[in-house]
Design a protein around this motif. Structure first.
Motif, PDB file in Angstrom:
ATOM      1  N   LEU A   1      -0.784   3.524   4.949  1.00  7.83           N
ATOM      2  CA  LEU A   1      -0.074   3.352   3.679  1.00  7.83           C
ATOM      3  C   LEU A   1      -0.022   4.662   2.902  1.00  7.83           C
ATOM      4  O   LEU A   1       1.011   4.987   2.278  1.00  7.83           O
ATOM      5  N   ARG A   2      -1.113   5.436   2.944  1.00 10.02           N
ATOM      6  CA  ARG A   2      -1.121   6.701   2.217  1.00 10.02           C
ATOM      7  C   ARG A   2      -0.160   7.702   2.843  1.00 10.02           C
ATOM      8  O   ARG A   2       0.532   8.443   2.129  1.00 10.02           O
ATOM      9  N   THR A   3      -0.092   7.738   4.187  1.00 11.88           N
ATOM     10  CA  THR A   3       0.826   8.676   4.850  1.00 11.88           C
ATOM     11  C   THR A   3       2.276   8.265   4.629  1.00 11.88           C
ATOM     12  O   THR A   3       3.179   9.103   4.685  1.00 11.88           O
ATOM     13  N   MET A   4       2.505   6.963   4.338  1.00 10.72           N
ATOM     14  CA  MET A   4       3.861   6.496   4.056  1.00 10.72           C
ATOM     15  C   MET A   4       4.275   6.792   2.612  1.00 10.72           C
ATOM     16  O   MET A   4       5.419   6.541   2.231  1.00 10.72           O
ATOM     17  N   GLY A   5       3.328   7.300   1.801  1.00 10.36           N
ATOM     18  CA  GLY A   5       3.678   7.690   0.445  1.00 10.36           C
ATOM     19  C   GLY A   5       3.059   6.842  -0.643  1.00 10.36           C
ATOM     20  O   GLY A   5       3.350   7.055  -1.828  1.00 10.36           O
ATOM     21  N   LEU A   6       2.191   5.899  -0.261  1.00 11.18           N
ATOM     22  CA  LEU A   6       1.550   5.069  -1.284  1.00 11.18           C
ATOM     23  C   LEU A   6       0.546   5.912  -2.055  1.00 11.18           C
ATOM     24  O   LEU A   6      -0.248   6.639  -1.460  1.00 11.18           O
ATOM     25  N   THR A   7       0.576   5.859  -3.355  1.00 12.88           N
ATOM     26  CA  THR A   7      -0.294   6.670  -4.189  1.00 12.88           C
ATOM     27  C   THR A   7      -1.692   6.077  -4.267  1.00 12.88           C
ATOM     28  O   THR A   7      -1.920   4.919  -3.903  1.00 12.88           O
ATOM     29  N   GLU A   8      -2.645   6.908  -4.763  1.00 17.41           N
ATOM     30  CA  GLU A   8      -4.003   6.420  -4.967  1.00 17.41           C
ATOM     31  C   GLU A   8      -4.017   5.246  -5.949  1.00 17.41           C
ATOM     32  O   GLU A   8      -4.760   4.270  -5.771  1.00 17.41           O
ATOM     33  N   GLY A   9      -3.192   5.357  -6.987  1.00 16.17           N
ATOM     34  CA  GLY A   9      -3.128   4.282  -7.974  1.00 16.17           C
ATOM     35  C   GLY A   9      -2.655   2.982  -7.360  1.00 16.17           C
ATOM     36  O   GLY A   9      -3.160   1.901  -7.695  1.00 16.17           O
ATOM     37  N   ALA A  10      -1.689   3.046  -6.451  1.00 17.52           N
ATOM     38  CA  ALA A  10      -1.181   1.837  -5.819  1.00 17.52           C
ATOM     39  C   ALA A  10      -2.243   1.197  -4.931  1.00 17.52           C
ATOM     40  O   ALA A  10      -2.416  -0.030  -4.935  1.00 17.52           O
ATOM     41  N   VAL A  11      -2.977   2.028  -4.185  1.00 20.29           N
ATOM     42  CA  VAL A  11      -4.045   1.503  -3.343  1.00 20.29           C
ATOM     43  C   VAL A  11      -5.134   0.871  -4.214  1.00 20.29           C
ATOM     44  O   VAL A  11      -5.651  -0.212  -3.909  1.00 20.29           O
ATOM     45  N   LEU A  12      -5.477   1.555  -5.309  1.00 20.89           N
ATOM     46  CA  LEU A  12      -6.482   0.997  -6.216  1.00 20.89           C
ATOM     47  C   LEU A  12      -6.044  -0.355  -6.749  1.00 20.89           C
ATOM     48  O   LEU A  12      -6.838  -1.300  -6.811  1.00 20.89           O
ATOM     49  N   ARG A  13      -4.773  -0.459  -7.121  1.00 22.25           N
ATOM     50  CA  ARG A  13      -4.292  -1.721  -7.685  1.00 22.25           C
ATOM     51  C   ARG A  13      -4.270  -2.828  -6.638  1.00 22.25           C
ATOM     52  O   ARG A  13      -4.520  -3.999  -6.953  1.00 22.25           O
ATOM     53  N   VAL A  14      -3.976  -2.495  -5.369  1.00 21.90           N
ATOM     54  CA  VAL A  14      -3.966  -3.504  -4.314  1.00 21.90           C
ATOM     55  C   VAL A  14      -5.349  -4.139  -4.167  1.00 21.90           C
ATOM     56  O   VAL A  14      -5.499  -5.366  -4.147  1.00 21.90           O
ATOM     57  N   PHE A  15      -6.377  -3.295  -4.077  1.00 18.20           N
ATOM     58  CA  PHE A  15      -7.718  -3.840  -3.890  1.00 18.20           C
ATOM     59  C   PHE A  15      -8.289  -4.413  -5.191  1.00 18.20           C
ATOM     60  O   PHE A  15      -9.125  -5.327  -5.155  1.00 18.20           O
TER      61      PHE A  15
END
Length: 428
Positions: free
Chosen positions: A319-333
């Motif tokens: 997901l990060r290599t596809m362009g997902l930001t740290e904020g987006a990953v944080l919000r998912v979890f």
């Protein structure tokens, strides 16, 4: 474009939902999710039930105090006569009562004659406290005129005596029986004071809701009590009822002025204030202890999310290599943990409220299953343990649970957001 995606957008909710319902074979932690969910549900329900029961006990206890006792008792300082005799008898009780009734907020002021005697029926005896009061004033006492249970007719006080439920059980008395009242301070003779023994018909048996009242209290007509206790032309005290018992302290000055120079006051807070303060402290302690249970249940979310982050390391890297930001990953979890806390809290509120609403039949079932009385009125003072749901208590439980769940979720979510995608994909 990913950087311009608004927070908590649809795809973040979708990913979080897929992770939550993923099977263990797919890298999910459904078992840990269920454990966290059940733990929060039970903790929130326990917190709501505890607060509802405590609120119900406090409300029932205060209601029995205010419903069967004076909100304010007015009596006088000791007066010494010329012969050296001391007395607290109020001789101008009618005028004093009239002045007290004019105080704003006072609903009733009734003169009383009180004394402790022995009640006897057959071979059975009981120590009782006699309250001499007029029938009109007795009808204005809520817990006596409209008790939980009664036998006889309250309007027949002038024909006999009204006795508490516990007194009746102790003596084995029923309506219509003749009860002896024996006072050691009876008729004065040249040879000393002889005990006074009078016989009265039991016209009314009441259950006021408090064990100590029902076990000791007897009501006698006021004029008869004056004669019986040698109080002719006087009263021992005034029983005052007010509109707002919580404001009784604010009325003290006006009541003292209405009573006169020798007036003393004893309020219901003076009589039960220490116990009510202890209840307040106990309520606070119970809330703190039950809050620890909610905290422990919320900590399960951390263990579940840590395992989820570990199992989903490869997905995070992709997901990060596809362009997902740290904020987006944080919000998912964060959504993964927050959803568990939200659903668990909602289920706990429903379970706790249902338990509180149907608390009486549940307690009756427990009594039947245990084969005895779980609630002993002789120890706890009141006959039943009610549960009273209060909106403020439910809101406090919800705020505590959601607050802990959301705060705790942030830490493993930040760990997932800061994961290096290169490290996550190195061995894939």
């Amino acid at each position: 474009m990913a950087g311009r995606t608004r927070p908590f957008s649809g795809f973040e909710w979708m990913i979080a939902w897929r992770y939550l319902r993923a099977k263990r074979a797919e890298g999910g932690v459904s078992v840990m999710t269920w454990i966290s969910l059940i733990g929060i549900t039970l903790a929130v329900a326990a917190l709501i039930i505890t607060m509802a029961v405590r609120a119900g006990f406090r409300s029932e206890f205060v209601d029995t105090i205010l419903g069967a006792n004076a909100h304010v008792t007015i009596y006088q300082t000791i007066e010494v006569s010329e012969t050296g005799q001391t007395s607290r008898v109020i001789t101008d009780y009618e005028a004093m009562a009239a002045r007290v009734r004019e105080v704003p907020g006072v609903t009733r002021a009734a003169p009383l004659v009180k004394g402790q005697v022995m009640a006897s029926l057959g071979n059975r005896n009981a120590g009782v406290e006699v309250f001499g009061i007029s029938q009109e004033d007795l009808l204005t006492i809520p817990r006596i005129a409209n008790p939980d249970q009664f036998r006889g007719d309250v309007t027949r006080l002038d024909d006999g005596v009204a006795i508490g439920w516990g007194v009746a059980q102790e003596l084995g008395a029923e309506v219509g029986d003749k009860v002896k009242l024996i006072s050691p301070n009876g008729v004065k003779t040249p040879f000393g004071t002889t005990p006074r023994v009078n016989v009265y018909e039991v016209t009314y048996i009441f259950q006021a809701g408090r064990y100590d009242i029902d076990r000791t209290r007897v009501y006698l007509p006021f004029a008869e009590a004056q004669s019986y206790f040698n109080r002719e032309g006087g009263a021992d005290e005034l029983e005052v009822m007010v509109e707002d018992p919580d404001r009784v302290d604010e009325m003290a000055t006006a009541l003292l002025m209405a009573g006169g120079d020798r007036t003393l006051l004893w309020t219901w807070r003076d009589a039960s204030g220490a116990f009510l303060s202890a209840l307040q402290i106990e309520d606070t302690v119970m809330f703190v202890l039950m809050s620890v249970l909610v905290l422990i249940a919320s900590l399960n979310i951390i263990s579940g999310l840590v395992m989820l982050v570990k199992n989903k390391g490869r997905d995070i890297g992709i997901l990060r290599t596809m362009g997902l930001t740290e904020g987006a990953v944080l919000r998912v979890f964060f959504l993964c943990g927050a959803l568990v806390g939200l659903v668990g809290t909602a289920a706990g509120v429903v379970l706790g409220c249902l338990f509180a609403i149907y608390f009486d039949p549940i307690l009756a079932f427990v009594n039947g299953a245990s084969g005895g009385e779980v609630w002993d009125a002789s120890i706890r003072g009141i006959y039943r343990l009610p549960a009273e749901l209060q909106l403020g208590d439910v809101i406090s439980a919800v705020a505590l649970s959601l607050g802990l769940s959301f705060v705790i979720t942030i830490f493993p979510a930040r760990r997932a957001a800061r994961m290096n995608p290169v490290e996550a994909l190195r061995y894939e």
